[in-house]
Design a protein around this motif. Structure first.
Motif, mmCIF file in Angstrom:
data_model
loop_
_atom_site.group_PDB
_atom_site.id
_atom_site.type_symbol
_atom_site.label_atom_id
_atom_site.label_comp_id
_atom_site.label_asym_id
_atom_site.label_seq_id
_atom_site.Cartn_x
_atom_site.Cartn_y
_atom_site.Cartn_z
ATOM 1 N N HIS A 255 0.800 -1.224 0.000
ATOM 2 C CA HIS A 255 0.000 0.000 0.000
ATOM 3 C C HIS A 255 0.834 1.276 0.000
ATOM 4 O O HIS A 255 0.293 2.372 0.005
ATOM 5 N N LYS A 256 2.155 1.133 0.033
ATOM 6 C CA LYS A 256 3.081 2.274 -0.017
ATOM 7 C C LYS A 256 2.827 3.267 1.108
ATOM 8 O O LYS A 256 2.797 4.482 0.916
ATOM 9 N N LEU A 257 2.664 2.719 2.317
ATOM 10 C CA LEU A 257 2.447 3.528 3.509
ATOM 11 C C LEU A 257 3.493 3.181 4.551
ATOM 12 O O LEU A 257 3.942 2.035 4.635
ATOM 13 N N MET A 258 3.874 4.174 5.353
ATOM 14 C CA MET A 258 4.766 3.947 6.483
ATOM 15 C C MET A 258 3.959 4.183 7.755
ATOM 16 O O MET A 258 3.295 5.217 7.890
ATOM 17 N N TRP A 259 4.037 3.241 8.669
ATOM 18 C CA TRP A 259 3.289 3.287 9.921
ATOM 19 C C TRP A 259 4.238 3.438 11.100
ATOM 20 O O TRP A 259 5.363 2.957 11.064
ATOM 21 N N MET A 260 3.741 4.052 12.159
ATOM 22 C CA MET A 260 4.436 3.985 13.438
ATOM 23 C C MET A 260 4.176 2.590 13.990
ATOM 24 O O MET A 260 3.037 2.123 13.995
ATOM 25 N N GLN A 261 5.218 1.919 14.412
ATOM 26 C CA GLN A 261 5.065 0.558 14.905
ATOM 27 C C GLN A 261 4.274 0.527 16.210
ATOM 28 O O GLN A 261 3.535 -0.412 16.469
ATOM 29 N N CYS A 262 4.396 1.556 16.999
ATOM 30 C CA CYS A 262 3.713 1.637 18.292
ATOM 31 C C CYS A 262 2.540 2.610 18.223
ATOM 32 O O CYS A 262 2.516 3.514 17.391
ATOM 33 N N SER A 263 1.613 2.421 19.122
ATOM 34 C CA SER A 263 0.519 3.370 19.290
ATOM 35 C C SER A 263 1.072 4.650 19.908
ATOM 36 O O SER A 263 2.090 4.621 20.606
ATOM 37 N N LEU A 264 0.405 5.771 19.664
ATOM 38 C CA LEU A 264 0.815 7.022 20.318
ATOM 39 C C LEU A 264 0.830 6.814 21.832
ATOM 40 O O LEU A 264 -0.091 6.219 22.392
ATOM 41 N N GLY A 265 1.885 7.302 22.456
ATOM 42 C CA GLY A 265 2.049 7.151 23.900
ATOM 43 C C GLY A 265 3.034 6.050 24.249
ATOM 44 O O GLY A 265 3.645 6.083 25.311
ATOM 45 N N GLN A 266 3.181 5.065 23.373
ATOM 46 C CA GLN A 266 4.150 4.000 23.593
ATOM 47 C C GLN A 266 5.498 4.393 22.987
ATOM 48 O O GLN A 266 5.567 5.261 22.122
#
Length: 166
Positions: free
Chosen positions: A46-57
């Motif tokens: 999908h050519k997307l980059m994600w943060m591996q962790c949830s916000l706050g982690q």
């Protein structure tokens, strides 16, 4: 006596681990993702980059540690605006179609690839997509089972940010 039975039932429920049905095809296989050492994950399909962790982690090099933040929809949008992580900018709240690409349909509690996204919450995560017919609600993905749900924008939900992969 009833209170004790209910309490024990809730305790047993929260202790459950992820459950996956190997007879169902993978929808988010590990091979689709490049996991970076910096806490980012690139979805090659999908050519997307994600943060591996949830916000706050926080990413400690092998796992997401700490408590994930629960934010209202407006707080999630505001936090994402101008957010910088892993020396990258352009982070944003994913729309519903983007967040749905992370759902692992063969699993529940969470319905997510735990190899790629460890220590994720088995609960609702915000999308940037408002409900067109109801201005007080926005769409969320329930990572308990991978369903989508319309939630009031004042509810406190979890957040995972995304950006376009370069």
């Amino acid at each position: 006596m009833k209170v004790l039975i209910i309490f024990l039932g809730l305790t047993a429920f929260t202790a459950l681990a992820q459950n996956c049905n190997t007879d169902v095809p993978n929808t988010a296989p590990t091979s689709r993702f490049n996991v970076g050492a910096d806490g980012t994950v690139t979805d090659n399909l999908h050519k997307l980059m994600w943060m591996q962790c949830s916000l706050g982690q926080t990413w400690d090099g092998s796992d997401c540690v700490g408590d994930a933040d629960e934010l209202t929809w407006q707080q999630a949008l505001k936090t994402a605006h101008g957010y910088s992580f892993a020396n990258k900018t352009g982070w944003r709240l994913p729309n519903i179609k983007e967040l749905e690409t992370l759902v692992e349909r063969r699993c529940e509690r969470p319905a997510l690839n735990e190899t790629v996204f460890p220590s994720s919450q088995s609960d609702d995560y915000w999308t940037s997509t408002p409900v067109a017919t109801d201005p007080v609600r926005a769409w969320a993905i329930a990572f308990f089972n991978g369903s989508n749900t319309a939630r009031t924008k004042q509810a406190f939900l979890f957040t995972r940010l995304v950006r376009n992969a370069n």
